[in-house]
Write a protein that holds these residues in place. Sequence first.
Motif, short mmCIF file in Angstrom:
data_model
loop_
_atom_site.label_atom_id
_atom_site.label_comp_id
_atom_site.label_asym_id
_atom_site.label_seq_id
_atom_site.Cartn_x
_atom_site.Cartn_y
_atom_site.Cartn_z
N THR A 188 0.84 -1.20 0.00
CA THR A 188 0.00 0.00 0.00
C THR A 188 0.87 1.25 0.00
O THR A 188 2.10 1.17 -0.10
CB THR A 188 -0.93 -0.03 1.24
N GLY A 189 0.21 2.40 0.11
CA GLY A 189 0.93 3.67 0.05
C GLY A 189 0.91 4.24 -1.36
O GLY A 189 -0.13 4.29 -2.03
N HIS A 190 2.08 4.62 -1.83
CA HIS A 190 2.21 5.28 -3.13
C HIS A 190 2.30 4.24 -4.26
O HIS A 190 3.31 4.08 -4.93
CB HIS A 190 3.46 6.16 -3.10
N VAL A 191 1.20 3.49 -4.43
CA VAL A 191 1.07 2.52 -5.51
C VAL A 191 -0.30 2.70 -6.16
O VAL A 191 -1.21 3.28 -5.57
CB VAL A 191 1.24 1.06 -5.01
N LEU A 192 -0.45 2.16 -7.37
CA LEU A 192 -1.70 2.34 -8.11
C LEU A 192 -2.83 1.48 -7.57
O LEU A 192 -3.99 1.90 -7.56
CB LEU A 192 -1.47 2.01 -9.60
N ILE A 207 5.70 -4.70 -5.40
CA ILE A 207 5.42 -3.29 -5.73
C ILE A 207 5.04 -3.16 -7.19
O ILE A 207 4.13 -2.39 -7.55
CB ILE A 207 6.65 -2.42 -5.37
N THR A 208 5.70 -3.91 -8.06
CA THR A 208 5.34 -3.90 -9.48
C THR A 208 3.93 -4.42 -9.68
O THR A 208 3.15 -3.88 -10.48
CB THR A 208 6.35 -4.74 -10.28
N ASP A 255 3.72 0.33 -9.50
CA ASP A 255 4.64 1.35 -8.99
C ASP A 255 4.39 2.68 -9.67
O ASP A 255 3.92 2.75 -10.80
CB ASP A 255 6.09 0.91 -9.16
N ARG A 256 4.73 3.74 -8.97
CA ARG A 256 4.50 5.10 -9.46
C ARG A 256 5.76 5.93 -9.31
O ARG A 256 6.64 5.62 -8.49
CB ARG A 256 3.35 5.75 -8.67
N ASP A 257 5.84 6.97 -10.10
CA ASP A 257 6.95 7.91 -9.98
C ASP A 257 6.79 8.70 -8.67
O ASP A 257 5.68 8.88 -8.16
CB ASP A 257 6.98 8.88 -11.16
#
Length: 567
Positions: free
Chosen positions: A294-298, A315-316, A320-322
């Motif tokens: 979780t967190g900064h992922v799509l 994460i992939t 994953d996000r910029d």
Amino acid sequence: MSRELFKFKGGVHPPEHKAESTSRPIHAAPLPKKLVIPLRQHIGNPAKPVVEIGERVLKGQMIAAADGYISTAVHASSSGTVTAIDLQPVPHISGLPDLCITIETDGRDEWVAHAPLDYQAMEPSQLRMQLRDLGLAGLGGAVFPSAVKLDPGASHACTTLIINGGECEPWITCDDMLMRHHADEILQGVGIMRHLLGSTEILVGIEDNKPEALDSMRSAAAKLDFAVEVVKVPARYPGGGAKQMIETLTGRQVPSGKLSTDIGIQVFNVGTSYALARAIHHGEPLITRLVTVTGHVLRPQNFEVLIGTPMHTLITLAGDRDGTTGVLMGGPMMGVPMPNLDVPVVKATNCILVKSAELFPPLPKALPCIRCTRCADACPVELQPQELFRFAKAGDFGRAQEYHLFDCIECGCCSYVCPSHIPLVDFYRYAKSEIWAREKDKRAADLARERHEFRQFRQEREKKEKAEKLAAKAQAARAQAALDQAQRAELAAAPAAEGAAVSDTDAKKALIAAALARAQAKKSDAAPKNVDQLTSEQLHQIEEIEARRTKIRELARKPLESEEKKP
């Protein structure tokens, strides 16, 4: 009638961020090409490898055995070939590498032979050792070997068994999703725990922000043939801590420096109970677990993950996000930063939290402590964090221990409320590590001193024994010389009428006397030393040997005595 609940001191209410990862179902993470499986995934001694490089292993096969009582085995998470047994990066706060076994998977996911265990027909000690060999360890954070926790001991009766479904840390939802979808199996594990511990009261504590998990667990508990009380507790961090859950449900506090078993209570995480049920009813070692990504992922969600899977793979999968600024294993309050994303998922990995500047803005520069005591008000263990900070910063570790430094659970409540933005928990961790290092050095110095003192004692003893031997030899030589001189004087003084030569009988007597004197000297020289600490059995053996020697000497004298009686 609802159960009376109690309040623990302190605690905070950080933003929960639970809904982000509970809107999607649990997905099984795909089989990675490479598994890196650390040998130190639990408290206690790391496991010892029992496979070699180049060996093909099967899913669920033991690849490292438990080393000692507080230890647990490690298993292959899938079939493949062992390609390395070396140091690899691991998810640890130190950032240091540790010994790992690397497996190149073959895609077959072929299981080793396994079968259910008839736990009710097994001796408790045998069952616990079987669980140790199946790799069971606590999945709630401490990762303590389950076989040890399931041993009540002769002096402890664990009348109360608490199953912890609190999951108070923000962002983490793996226990929530596990209770929603696997409540029956969790309570199957509870039945096994009840069998081993002999508990008469079983409580399941779940925070009130998990209504679906509460309903699922209550429905499963209603089907059981033994009583399990599912209790809704207020959501407050760190209410999911073992000691805080005990106080909330029972009103009892675990004394400083003691364990919950000292007051007749044992606590297990819901994930541990589920893993126990899989081990007993299916014969499966602990090779998978649920992980919240979780967190900064799509696509925040929970995955069922093979132990040893690289974190970047998950994460992939979550998208994953910029703009990623770091990754934590665990939540924002107690999570530890990862050195890189190649580190593997281990038994302690409950959450992979991807950070960004928007979600987790950098903290302002730390300012001096203003002695506001907000940290003391928030501390759930009733410590004085501001004093611990002062002693840790000054290196006064003795005073820090006097203020019960090791009662700190490192929950982060003090840092969360600090208006000066001081990373207080970092100072406590530093102080603890310094104390442990100094105690280790002290133990090593004490051992070296003991060895030196024993060496000196041994050398003095050997010198004394050597001097005693030399003195005995000199005394025997003097006695022999005196005997020879006396014999010569006696022979010279004999009457001339009786002849110039001594009779054969007198000569034999003189020879026997000389031989006996020499034997007595040798006996005193060969007397055993350091027999004061011998056992009764060893002393008995010495007595038998001496008796045989005496008998031999008597037999040697008999022919000569018979000759003396001849006319």
